[in-house]
Write a protein that holds these residues in place. Structure first.
Motif, PDB file in Angstrom:
ATOM      1  N   LEU A 176       0.875  -1.218   0.063  1.00  0.00           N
ATOM      2  CA  LEU A 176       0.056  -0.030   0.038  1.00  0.00           C
ATOM      3  C   LEU A 176       0.791   1.338   0.015  1.00  0.00           C
ATOM      4  O   LEU A 176       1.708   1.349   0.787  1.00  0.00           O
ATOM      5  CB  LEU A 176      -0.762  -0.106   1.293  1.00  0.00           C
ATOM      6  N   THR A 177       0.563   2.076  -1.058  1.00  0.00           N
ATOM      7  CA  THR A 177       1.330   3.646  -1.042  1.00  0.00           C
ATOM      8  C   THR A 177       0.368   4.705  -0.907  1.00  0.00           C
ATOM      9  O   THR A 177      -0.685   4.459  -1.600  1.00  0.00           O
ATOM     10  CB  THR A 177       2.144   3.683  -2.216  1.00  0.00           C
ATOM     11  N   LEU A 178       0.243   5.508  -0.004  1.00  0.00           N
ATOM     12  CA  LEU A 178      -0.640   6.473   0.116  1.00  0.00           C
ATOM     13  C   LEU A 178       0.146   7.753   0.290  1.00  0.00           C
ATOM     14  O   LEU A 178       1.166   8.046   0.768  1.00  0.00           O
ATOM     15  CB  LEU A 178      -1.213   6.475   1.605  1.00  0.00           C
ATOM     16  N   ALA A 179      -0.749   8.769  -0.532  1.00  0.00           N
ATOM     17  CA  ALA A 179       0.236  10.134  -0.589  1.00  0.00           C
ATOM     18  C   ALA A 179      -1.170  11.281  -0.635  1.00  0.00           C
ATOM     19  O   ALA A 179      -2.226  10.805  -0.840  1.00  0.00           O
ATOM     20  CB  ALA A 179       0.663  10.030  -1.688  1.00  0.00           C
ATOM     21  N   TYR A 180      -0.889  12.190  -0.114  1.00  0.00           N
ATOM     22  CA  TYR A 180      -1.806  13.603  -0.435  1.00  0.00           C
ATOM     23  C   TYR A 180      -1.154  14.333  -1.372  1.00  0.00           C
ATOM     24  O   TYR A 180      -0.114  14.928  -0.850  1.00  0.00           O
ATOM     25  CB  TYR A 180      -1.797  14.283   1.040  1.00  0.00           C
ATOM     26  N   GLY A 181      -1.708  14.517  -2.583  1.00  0.00           N
ATOM     27  CA  GLY A 181      -0.861  15.207  -3.370  1.00  0.00           C
ATOM     28  C   GLY A 181       0.538  14.587  -3.576  1.00  0.00           C
ATOM     29  O   GLY A 181       0.701  13.302  -4.040  1.00  0.00           O
ATOM     30  N   LEU A 197     -11.673   5.630   2.776  1.00  0.00           N
ATOM     31  CA  LEU A 197     -11.701   6.941   2.689  1.00  0.00           C
ATOM     32  C   LEU A 197     -10.742   7.713   1.830  1.00  0.00           C
ATOM     33  O   LEU A 197     -10.949   8.776   1.295  1.00  0.00           O
ATOM     34  CB  LEU A 197     -11.713   7.657   3.876  1.00  0.00           C
ATOM     35  N   LEU A 198      -9.790   6.993   1.446  1.00  0.00           N
ATOM     36  CA  LEU A 198      -8.551   7.555   0.714  1.00  0.00           C
ATOM     37  C   LEU A 198      -8.214   6.418  -0.156  1.00  0.00           C
ATOM     38  O   LEU A 198      -7.799   5.256  -0.071  1.00  0.00           O
ATOM     39  CB  LEU A 198      -7.658   7.870   1.709  1.00  0.00           C
ATOM     40  N   SER A 199      -8.168   6.751  -1.441  1.00  0.00           N
ATOM     41  CA  SER A 199      -7.729   5.772  -2.602  1.00  0.00           C
ATOM     42  C   SER A 199      -6.263   5.785  -2.449  1.00  0.00           C
ATOM     43  O   SER A 199      -5.381   6.612  -2.253  1.00  0.00           O
ATOM     44  CB  SER A 199      -8.048   6.268  -3.943  1.00  0.00           C
ATOM     45  N   PRO A 200      -5.622   4.621  -2.546  1.00  0.00           N
ATOM     46  CA  PRO A 200      -4.180   4.142  -2.470  1.00  0.00           C
ATOM     47  C   PRO A 200      -3.720   4.714  -3.914  1.00  0.00           C
ATOM     48  O   PRO A 200      -4.286   4.778  -4.795  1.00  0.00           O
ATOM     49  CB  PRO A 200      -4.092   2.588  -2.519  1.00  0.00           C
ATOM     50  N   ARG A 201      -2.229   5.312  -3.469  1.00  0.00           N
ATOM     51  CA  ARG A 201      -1.360   5.756  -4.891  1.00  0.00           C
ATOM     52  C   ARG A 201      -1.078   4.334  -5.616  1.00  0.00           C
ATOM     53  O   ARG A 201      -1.031   4.462  -6.825  1.00  0.00           O
ATOM     54  CB  ARG A 201      -0.544   6.420  -4.377  1.00  0.00           C
ATOM     55  N   ALA A 202      -0.816   3.240  -4.721  1.00  0.00           N
ATOM     56  CA  ALA A 202      -0.534   2.108  -5.534  1.00  0.00           C
ATOM     57  C   ALA A 202      -0.660   1.138  -4.338  1.00  0.00           C
ATOM     58  O   ALA A 202      -0.939   1.300  -3.246  1.00  0.00           O
ATOM     59  CB  ALA A 202       1.021   1.960  -5.761  1.00  0.00           C
ATOM     60  N   GLY A 203      -0.973  -0.217  -4.685  1.00  0.00           N
ATOM     61  CA  GLY A 203      -1.349  -1.376  -4.070  1.00  0.00           C
ATOM     62  C   GLY A 203      -2.901  -1.357  -3.401  1.00  0.00           C
ATOM     63  O   GLY A 203      -3.381  -0.591  -4.335  1.00  0.00           O
ATOM     64  N   ARG A 204      -3.121  -2.322  -2.756  1.00  0.00           N
ATOM     65  CA  ARG A 204      -4.530  -2.304  -2.480  1.00  0.00           C
ATOM     66  C   ARG A 204      -4.798  -2.893  -1.021  1.00  0.00           C
ATOM     67  O   ARG A 204      -3.902  -3.213  -0.234  1.00  0.00           O
ATOM     68  CB  ARG A 204      -5.002  -3.650  -3.332  1.00  0.00           C
TER      69      ARG A 204
END
Ligand SMILES: Nc1ncnc2c1ncn2[C@@H]1O[C@H](COP(=O)(O)OP(=O)(O)O)[C@@H](O)[C@H]1O
Ligand SMILES: [Mg+2]
Lengths: 350, 275
Positions: free
Chosen positions: B12-17, B55-62
């Motif tokens: 899972l990769t998560l980012a804001y902008g 609530l937040l879509s992943p940048r990559a991964g699931r």
């Protein structure tokens, strides 16, 4: 999940009673408001230079030919009354939608400049571009949506912050109002009454051609908005909580904005930006209904009642005839000041 | 029942902008148990929880729930299986406890569907479980912090999900109320098998109440396992930049972390925290 221990029946009954009590209160308020709106509407048709009794008015509305009354009531008073009703419902509905969605009573479309956008576009279309009828409505709707978009983009910085949106909206609104004033000064042939329509809103000279688009918009978009009422209520708990409850937050917001802006822009194209009705209807409805469910319907009815009664007062209760927006403006301005003072005292950042 | 639901994050990769918060994180939430996530401020705990409840879509991964990507599931269907209590939920002015808890039934109601006996029973069960039945008619904004937190948990319980994620459910509560909330969640886990994932700040309470402890640092899982495996002096230093002594909690057998600052201890820390 199966509850291992079922809750005691007494608690279930208490929960059910509690819920019924809340919905009874809400339904009672809605019924009373609807009756008052209907009564104010009928009075609007009855009174004027000539008084027509209730039975004649009802017969005209039902389509019968009544000498005298058919023209005065059917052609003059009915379009005016229907416009008051439609505009009031539209302003109330749109106002409370924005206030609920942005969780702030100051966030109504007339405070944050959306109504001003529709008004400025309409007066620009009429005076400068010599448009009429549907073209004016179209321009007004496009402008209102444009203003909503501009305010949204200007205040978006990794999520829309309420206070910034409101301040930017007030600024944009002031700018658009000055556009309206400027265009009106260019329109020399217009009288003062007509100018006031575009500055504060007026029902004078309402015709079926002007009323029809607003009515159709309300009939089409209103139900869509009401269909979102449960989702809007969930949004009050914050975006994250709403999303966790299964609400598609962005979709709900988009539908709500488009529909609310739509109904209010069509209404504004017909009667101008009737001052503060959007702003007042929601909080008044909240006071009467209490925290007992969605405010959409009660606020729409309060909006209609405000416009109908303010128009009656403006026409008949004072020494001079005032357009409806002057009366609602007198009601709304103190409340706006009160709200700003209260926000300040509560240590808010506004 | 619960044990059949699996929740996991894959690369899972998560980012804001532009800002990356979580990078290539793998996490398996053990079904039917209590998982606590700990980590320094702003390390991405809330972000991870938000993404796990889509609530937040992943940048990559699931994020996978029972093998299905949560971001592809219908919103209401997901909300009937997985609930989230965010870090700062908002109570509308004047809303009553019963009304707020009733909002938890949203995923079970359509535009036209009416309230059913089942909805009332779910609300009643949630009120009973959180001991807020007597508060039902009170306005939420008049309650004490501890009562209010119980009411929010009741709302999440009314959602009747087998998985419940809670973001800092004990922050801003005094110690007695913290313990009360954690006991309540443990009851829930033991009697109904609800899988619980919670972000906690108090390492010692996390170690005592969690079956599975996850320490987050620099957008990655630094350590995951039983509290005894995870809560070590090395881990506290790596994750929080704090010297500490970890002993056995004489009341529970869980690890107990005693922070070493520069003052008031026999062997002071050589560096200040985050030095
Ligand atoms: N909505 C947001 N937009 C941009 N950045 C955010 C947003 N929410 C959180 N962040 C940033 O992401 C990082 C992780 O935040 P968060 O997950 O809330 O941390 P934690 O819960 O561990 O304290 C922080 O640096 C925070 O500033
Ligand atoms: Mg957080």
């Amino acid at each position: 999940m199966t509850a291992v221990v079922p809750p005691p029946a007494a608690t279930v009954d208490a929960v059910a009673r509690n819920r019924v009590r809340r919905s009874v209160r809400r339904r009672l308020v809605i019924t009373v408001l609807a009756v008052l709106v209907a009564a104010a509407f009928v009075v609007t048709l009855m009174v004027g230079r000539t008084f027509y009794p209730l039975d004649e008015v009802v017969r005209v509305v039902l389509g019968e030919r009544v000498p005298g009354a058919s023209f005065t009531v059917g052609r003059l008073r009915l379009p005016r009354g229907v416009l008051a009703l439609v505009a009031g419902l539209a302003f109330g509905l749109a106002g409370v939608t924005f206030q609920t969605m942005l969780r702030n009573p100051l966030a109504s479309p007339d405070v944050i400049g959306i109504t001003s956008g529709a008004g400025a576009a309409a007066v620009f279309g009429i005076v400068i571009l010599s448009l009429g009828g549907t073209a004016v409505s179209t321009v007004a709707v496009a402008a209102a949506l444009g203003v909503a978009l501009v305010i949204y983009l200007l205040s978006f910085r990794g999520g829309v912050a309420g206070t910034r949106l409101i301040l930017i909206g007030i600024g944009v609104g002031a700018m658009l109002n000055s556009v309206t004033s400027y265009v009106l000064t260019r329109a020399g042939q217009w009288d003062y009454q007509e100018a006031l329509r575009w500055l504060t809103g007026s029902l004078n000279g309402a015709t079926w051609e002007a009323v029809a688009p607003a009515l159709v918009a309300l009939l089409v978009l209103g139900p869509v908005l009401l269909g979102q009422s449960r989702n809007l209520s969930a949004l009050q708990l914050g975006d994250d909580t709403a999303a966790a409850l299964g609400v598609r937050v962005e979709r709900t917001r988009l539908i709500a904005i488009v529909c609310a802006v739509g109904v209010i822009a069509f209404a504004t194209a017909a009667c101008g930006p009737i001052a503060f009705v959007s702003f007042l209807a929601g909080p008044i409805a909240a006071r009467i209904v209490g925290p007992n469910g969605s405010l959409l319907v009660p606020a729409a009815l309060v909006g209609a009642l405000l416009v109908l009664v303010a128009d009656l007062v403006g026409q008949f209760a004072l020494d001079t005839r005032y357009p409806v927006g002057v009366i609602t403006g007198v009601l709304g301005a103190p409340y706006l000041i009160y709200l700003i003072i209260r926000t300040n005292r509560a240590g808010g950042s506004l | 029942m619960t044990a059949t639901h699996s929740l996991a994050a894959e690369e899972l990769t998560l980012a804001y902008g532009e800002r990356l918060v979580i990078e290539g994180l793998d996490l398996v939430v053990p079904a039917g148990s209590i998982t606590a996530i700990v980590g320094a401020n702003a390390c991405g705990k809330s972000t991870l929880l938000r993404s796990m409840s889509r609530l937040l879509s992943p940048r990559a991964g699931r994020v996978l729930l029972d093998g299905k990507a949560v971001h592809r599931m219908p919103a209401k269907e997901l909300a009937r299986t997985l609930g989230l209590l965010p870090q700062s939920p908002i109570a509308p002015e004047g809303i009553t406890v019963a009304d707020l808890v009733g909002r938890g039934r949203h995923p079970y109601q359509g535009v036209f569907s009416r309230w059913s006996r089942e909805d009332d029973a779910a609300v009643a069960a949630a009120l009973e479980a959180t001991q807020t039945t007597t508060l039902a008619d009170r306005a939420v904004d008049e309650l004490s912090g501890g009562q209010r937190q119980r009411v929010w948990i009741a709302m999440a319980l009314a959602q009747q999900t087998d998985l419940l994620l809670l973001d800092e459910p004990t922050t801003f509560l005094d110690v007695a109320h913290q313990v009360e909330v954690l006991d309540l969640l443990t009851d829930l886990n033991r009697t109904r098998g609800t899988t619980i994932v919670m972000v906690l700040h108090d390492l010692n309470l996390a170690a005592r109440y969690a079956d599975h402890l996850v320490a987050l640092a620099a957008g990655q899982i630094h350590a995951a396992g039983t509290p005894a495996q995870v809560l070590t002096e090395d881990c506290v230093r790596a994750v929080f930049g704090l010297d500490s002594r970890v002993i056995e909690d004489p009341t529970s057998g869980a690890p107990l972390m005693l922070p070493l600052g520069r003052h008031h201890v026999d062997t002071p820390a050589e560096v200040s925290p985050r030095g």
